[in-house]
Design a protein around this motif. Structure first.
Motif, PDB file in Angstrom:
ATOM      1  N   ALA A  85       0.832  -1.206   0.000  1.00  0.00           N
ATOM      2  CA  ALA A  85       0.000   0.000   0.000  1.00  0.00           C
ATOM      3  C   ALA A  85       0.868   1.259   0.000  1.00  0.00           C
ATOM      4  O   ALA A  85       0.583   2.223  -0.721  1.00  0.00           O
ATOM      5  CB  ALA A  85      -0.928  -0.006   1.212  1.00  0.00           C
ATOM      6  N   TYR A  86       1.927   1.247   0.801  1.00  0.00           N
ATOM      7  CA  TYR A  86       2.791   2.426   0.876  1.00  0.00           C
ATOM      8  C   TYR A  86       3.504   2.663  -0.448  1.00  0.00           C
ATOM      9  O   TYR A  86       3.580   3.807  -0.929  1.00  0.00           O
ATOM     10  CB  TYR A  86       3.811   2.270   1.994  1.00  0.00           C
ATOM     11  N   PHE A  87       4.023   1.602  -1.055  1.00  0.00           N
ATOM     12  CA  PHE A  87       4.746   1.769  -2.320  1.00  0.00           C
ATOM     13  C   PHE A  87       3.834   2.354  -3.393  1.00  0.00           C
ATOM     14  O   PHE A  87       4.222   3.293  -4.111  1.00  0.00           O
ATOM     15  CB  PHE A  87       5.311   0.427  -2.789  1.00  0.00           C
ATOM     16  N   TRP A  88       2.622   1.839  -3.479  1.00  0.00           N
ATOM     17  CA  TRP A  88       1.734   2.339  -4.527  1.00  0.00           C
ATOM     18  C   TRP A  88       1.228   3.739  -4.211  1.00  0.00           C
ATOM     19  O   TRP A  88       1.005   4.537  -5.121  1.00  0.00           O
ATOM     20  CB  TRP A  88       0.595   1.347  -4.759  1.00  0.00           C
ATOM     21  N   TRP A  89       1.071   4.067  -2.934  1.00  0.00           N
ATOM     22  CA  TRP A  89       0.748   5.462  -2.609  1.00  0.00           C
ATOM     23  C   TRP A  89       1.871   6.372  -3.092  1.00  0.00           C
ATOM     24  O   TRP A  89       1.619   7.420  -3.708  1.00  0.00           O
ATOM     25  CB  TRP A  89       0.560   5.650  -1.101  1.00  0.00           C
ATOM     26  N   LEU A  90       3.124   5.983  -2.833  1.00  0.00           N
ATOM     27  CA  LEU A  90       4.269   6.801  -3.220  1.00  0.00           C
ATOM     28  C   LEU A  90       4.346   6.944  -4.735  1.00  0.00           C
ATOM     29  O   LEU A  90       4.627   8.029  -5.256  1.00  0.00           O
ATOM     30  CB  LEU A  90       5.556   6.175  -2.676  1.00  0.00           C
ATOM     31  N   MET A  91       4.062   5.857  -5.460  1.00  0.00           N
ATOM     32  CA  MET A  91       4.101   5.929  -6.919  1.00  0.00           C
ATOM     33  C   MET A  91       3.000   6.856  -7.445  1.00  0.00           C
ATOM     34  O   MET A  91       3.220   7.643  -8.364  1.00  0.00           O
ATOM     35  CB  MET A  91       3.946   4.532  -7.513  1.00  0.00           C
ATOM     36  N   HIS A  92       1.817   6.771  -6.880  1.00  0.00           N
ATOM     37  CA  HIS A  92       0.719   7.632  -7.332  1.00  0.00           C
ATOM     38  C   HIS A  92       0.975   9.091  -6.962  1.00  0.00           C
ATOM     39  O   HIS A  92       0.725  10.002  -7.762  1.00  0.00           O
ATOM     40  CB  HIS A  92      -0.603   7.153  -6.739  1.00  0.00           C
ATOM     41  N   ALA A  93       1.451   9.345  -5.738  1.00  0.00           N
ATOM     42  CA  ALA A  93       1.712  10.722  -5.317  1.00  0.00           C
ATOM     43  C   ALA A  93       2.796  11.360  -6.174  1.00  0.00           C
ATOM     44  O   ALA A  93       2.646  12.500  -6.651  1.00  0.00           O
ATOM     45  CB  ALA A  93       2.101  10.747  -3.843  1.00  0.00           C
ATOM     46  N   SER A  94       3.892  10.646  -6.394  1.00  0.00           N
ATOM     47  CA  SER A  94       5.013  11.215  -7.145  1.00  0.00           C
ATOM     48  C   SER A  94       4.677  11.386  -8.627  1.00  0.00           C
ATOM     49  O   SER A  94       5.318  12.190  -9.324  1.00  0.00           O
ATOM     50  CB  SER A  94       6.258  10.343  -6.977  1.00  0.00           C
ATOM     51  N   GLN A  95       3.675  10.671  -9.120  1.00  0.00           N
ATOM     52  CA  GLN A  95       3.282  10.822 -10.517  1.00  0.00           C
ATOM     53  C   GLN A  95       2.758  12.227 -10.807  1.00  0.00           C
ATOM     54  O   GLN A  95       2.892  12.742 -11.919  1.00  0.00           O
ATOM     55  CB  GLN A  95       2.209   9.791 -10.859  1.00  0.00           C
ATOM     56  N   LEU A  96       2.189  12.864  -9.785  1.00  0.00           N
ATOM     57  CA  LEU A  96       1.604  14.189  -9.969  1.00  0.00           C
ATOM     58  C   LEU A  96       2.654  15.239 -10.305  1.00  0.00           C
ATOM     59  O   LEU A  96       2.336  16.267 -10.914  1.00  0.00           O
ATOM     60  CB  LEU A  96       0.849  14.610  -8.697  1.00  0.00           C
ATOM     61  N   THR A  97       3.895  15.012  -9.898  1.00  0.00           N
ATOM     62  CA  THR A  97       4.955  15.995 -10.122  1.00  0.00           C
ATOM     63  C   THR A  97       6.089  15.424 -10.975  1.00  0.00           C
ATOM     64  O   THR A  97       7.153  16.037 -11.074  1.00  0.00           O
ATOM     65  CB  THR A  97       5.523  16.482  -8.773  1.00  0.00           C
ATOM     66  N   HIS A  98       5.877  14.260 -11.565  1.00  0.00           N
ATOM     67  CA  HIS A  98       6.905  13.550 -12.338  1.00  0.00           C
ATOM     68  C   HIS A  98       7.449  14.425 -13.473  1.00  0.00           C
ATOM     69  O   HIS A  98       6.694  15.153 -14.111  1.00  0.00           O
ATOM     70  CB  HIS A  98       6.292  12.266 -12.911  1.00  0.00           C
ATOM     71  N   ARG A 115       0.384  19.972  -2.432  1.00  0.00           N
ATOM     72  CA  ARG A 115       0.352  21.365  -1.985  1.00  0.00           C
ATOM     73  C   ARG A 115       0.231  21.397  -0.460  1.00  0.00           C
ATOM     74  O   ARG A 115      -0.625  20.729   0.112  1.00  0.00           O
ATOM     75  CB  ARG A 115      -0.805  22.106  -2.634  1.00  0.00           C
ATOM     76  N   ALA A 116       1.078  22.183   0.181  1.00  0.00           N
ATOM     77  CA  ALA A 116       1.057  22.292   1.648  1.00  0.00           C
ATOM     78  C   ALA A 116       1.407  23.712   2.056  1.00  0.00           C
ATOM     79  O   ALA A 116       2.411  23.946   2.741  1.00  0.00           O
ATOM     80  CB  ALA A 116       2.035  21.292   2.265  1.00  0.00           C
TER      81      ALA A 116
END
Length: 619
Positions: free
Chosen positions: A315-328, A342-343
């Motif tokens: 779950a963590y790996f795929w969250w990281l892959m999906h999150a990082s795709q937004l700024t790839h 955004r923070a």
């Protein structure tokens, strides 16, 4: 605090220890335990006060925030109405807290939990349960729920539904359901009650919460059943992930603490439960840690894989892959728990812990360039690929494109792992992690797991990084890799180069470990770095650095020193086995946000590595 104001204690009354006494309304940070349900988490002080709780999620605005403003933050207190002392523990194998209050008239036990729910049933969205058991004598208690919605900015309205008091603000609502815990009264934006409990008797207070959906008022029997089921679920989970070794209890408690930082809806892992707890009392180093940092990713995945948590790792790996795709192909330093990038940082009108403002929400570090994140990402993907034997084709393509970016990006100065708010520099640790990024990409390509069309370019850039580090980032005078190119100050972060296998000069790396041990270490405490960082004031000792040093000592054959340091570090935990980000060496006080995921990750990593090295030596 452990005595009732206006009532002098008799000589025979139990008295709180000095570490339990509040200063200006603030409990010692060392005195907090954490409970959670995979979606949010609460801090509970030794005196029974819930001083922090974001709702509905871990990164949501706080409903209870007294840890950051004792007057305006809100809390849920529960304690005897006469002097007492406390004893605490987690119920074995769980994240359910047990606090025992010992008074001159008897003893009571409080069980605190954020309950786990079966999503197939109609239950409150979130639920805090507090069960009170009379163990001996007869003890009077008082309690008060003081919600402050939206960090205290939204007005609270009190009313009753089906006989229960309910607090609302906008579309948020919480109820207080008390059974055998006195008749709740509503006044001054608080819901409170008083009662007395005798031996063999039981009381229960439930606080269900709903956000943008109907508030469900539970039955007592359902609450009791959920509490039992929550304990059973935690025990079952812990039983499935055993660790055997010298530091068994510390490792298992750290793993349970990390589980509370896992945001179940997405798989992200938060750095901590809190925001703006200070790294120095009265200082400005107060940051929001309710995000997931890429810098923690490799440690996180390694721990999940080592301790038999494949579901969390996946779950963590795929969250990281999906999150990082937004700024790839570029990486952000941190991502929101829902994967957003955004923070924006703003300041709340709160005093801060013991006057240590500002209180920040959001984190401006999200806009920094931190080149080490590319090494962490690639190390994480490499570990995942080794464990599973494959990578998704789209992920494989993206990883190759990240490696292409690193081939040129490594030449930039950056803010570094410590997120300095001063001009960027050529930090040694950042260059080492760029080397790791290209080395792992090359290995993945050579095994056919990512496209290899630019393999030669990756090899060439990796060699260029090696030359840069070896020619400009090692000081013969210090006999150590230094903090930045051309500098003489030291940095414990270069230990990560060793732990991740930076392939430079092995003799130099061993010498660096010895130098950092000698110059940055004071007893069990290791400073993050020497030199300036652009911020005023000081800080405590960063605990992860101490664990990195212990692991490095163990991996380089210095097992007696590694074991001795680990034993000291394990002894620095609080009474329920938790760690903050930092500790003040002079006093042992906790500093910074807590519980700190990186501290617990580093503990587990060091314990596993030293245990493995010890077994290899014994063969």
């Amino acid at each position: 605090m452990g005595t009732t104001s206006g009532s002098p204690a008799r000589a025979t009354d139990p008295m709180p220890s000095a570490g339990d006494v509040r200063l200006g309304g603030y409990a010692p940070l060392r005195g907090y335990a954490v409970i959670g349900d995979g979606r949010t988490a609460a801090l509970v002080a030794r005196d029974g006060s819930v001083d922090w709780l974001g709702l509905p999620d871990l990164d949501s605005p706080a409903v209870f925030g007294a840890v950051l403003d004792a007057a305006r933050g809100g809390r849920f207190t529960l304690a005897p109405s006469l002097p007492y002392r406390t004893e605490r523990r987690y119920l074995p194998g769980t994240n359910v807290l047990e606090t025992t209050f010992v008074t001159g008239r008897g003893t009571v036990r409080v069980i605190d939990a954020l309950t786990l729910h079966d999503d197939a049933t109609l239950t409150p969205m979130r639920e805090l349960l507090r069960r009170i058991d009379g163990l001996s004598g007869s003890v009077p208690l008082h309690w008060s729920v003081e919600p402050r919605f939206a960090y205290g900015t939204a007005p609270t309205r009190l009313a009753r539904r089906a006989g229960f008091p309910v607090a609302t603000a906008g579309r948020d609502a919480l109820a207080v359901c008390a059974w055998d815990a006195g008749e709740p009264a509503c006044h001054n934006r608080a819901i409170s009650g008083r009662f007395e409990i005798g031996q063999g008797r039981r009381a229960l207070i439930a606080m269900p919460f709903a956000h943008q959906e109907p508030l469900v008022l539970p039955a007592r029997s359902d609450c009791e059943g959920r509490l039992d089921a929550t304990c059973a679920a935690w025990r079952s989970w812990a039983h499935d992930h055993p660790y055997t070794g010298r530091w068994h209890q510390a490792v298992m408690r750290s793993l349970l603490a990390l589980k509370l930082l896992v945001y179940a809806p997405s798989g992200a892992v938060a750095a901590a439960v809190t925001t703006s707890l200070p790294e120095e009392i009265g200082g400005e180093r107060n940051w929001d840690y309710r995000f997931s940092w890429v810098r923690d990713s490799a440690f996180t995945l390694a721990v999940f894989l080592r301790l038999g948590c494949p579901a969390e790792a996946h779950a963590y790996f795929w969250w990281l892959m999906h999150a990082s795709q937004l700024t790839h192909p570029e990486l952000k330093v941190l991502y929101r728990l829902d994967g957003g990038h955004r923070a924006p940082e703003k300041t709340l009108p709160w005093d801060g812990y013991r006057g240590s403002g500002p209180v920040r929400v959001g984190n401006a570090a999200v806009g920094q360039v931190q080149l080490d994140t590319y090494g962490e990402l690639m190390q994480t993907a490499w570990q995942y690929a080794l464990a599973t034997g494959h990578l998704d084709a789209d992920v494989a393509r993206r990883l190759a494109e990240v490696a292409d970016l690193v081939c040129t990006a490594w030449q930039q100065p950056d803010a570094g792992i410590w997120e300095v708010r001063s001009p960027p520099r050529h930090f040694t640790h950042s260059k080492m992690m760029c080397w790791v990024a290209l080395d792992r990409a090359a290995d993945l390509a050579e095994h056919g797991l990512i496209p290899n069309r630019h393999l030669e370019r990756w090899h060439a850039a990796r060699d260029e990084i090696t030359e840069f580090i070896e020619s400009g980032c090692f000081s013969p005078d210090r006999d150590s890799y230094v903090r930045a190119a051309g500098a003489e100050d030291l940095d414990a972060a270069v230990l990560l180069g060793h732990l991740y296998g930076y392939g430079g000069n092995e003799h130099r790396m061993h010498a660096t470990i010895s130098t950092l041990d000698r110059r940055l270490r004071h007893g069990p405490y290791v400073d993050r770095y020497s030199g300036e960082d652009g911020l005023a004031g000081g800080e405590g000792a960063f605990l992860a650095c101490s664990f990195w040093l212990a692991e490095s000592l163990g991996r380089t054959g210095r097992l007696p020193q590694a074991i001795e340091l680990m034993d000291e570090l394990v002894g620095l935990a609080n009474d329920v086995g938790l760690y903050s980000e930092e500790i003040a060496p002079a006093t042992g006080d906790f500093l910074g946000n807590l519980p700190q995921g990186l501290s617990h990750l580093a503990l587990i990593s060091a314990a596993c590595a030293i245990t493995a090295a010890n077994k290899d030596t014994a063969r």
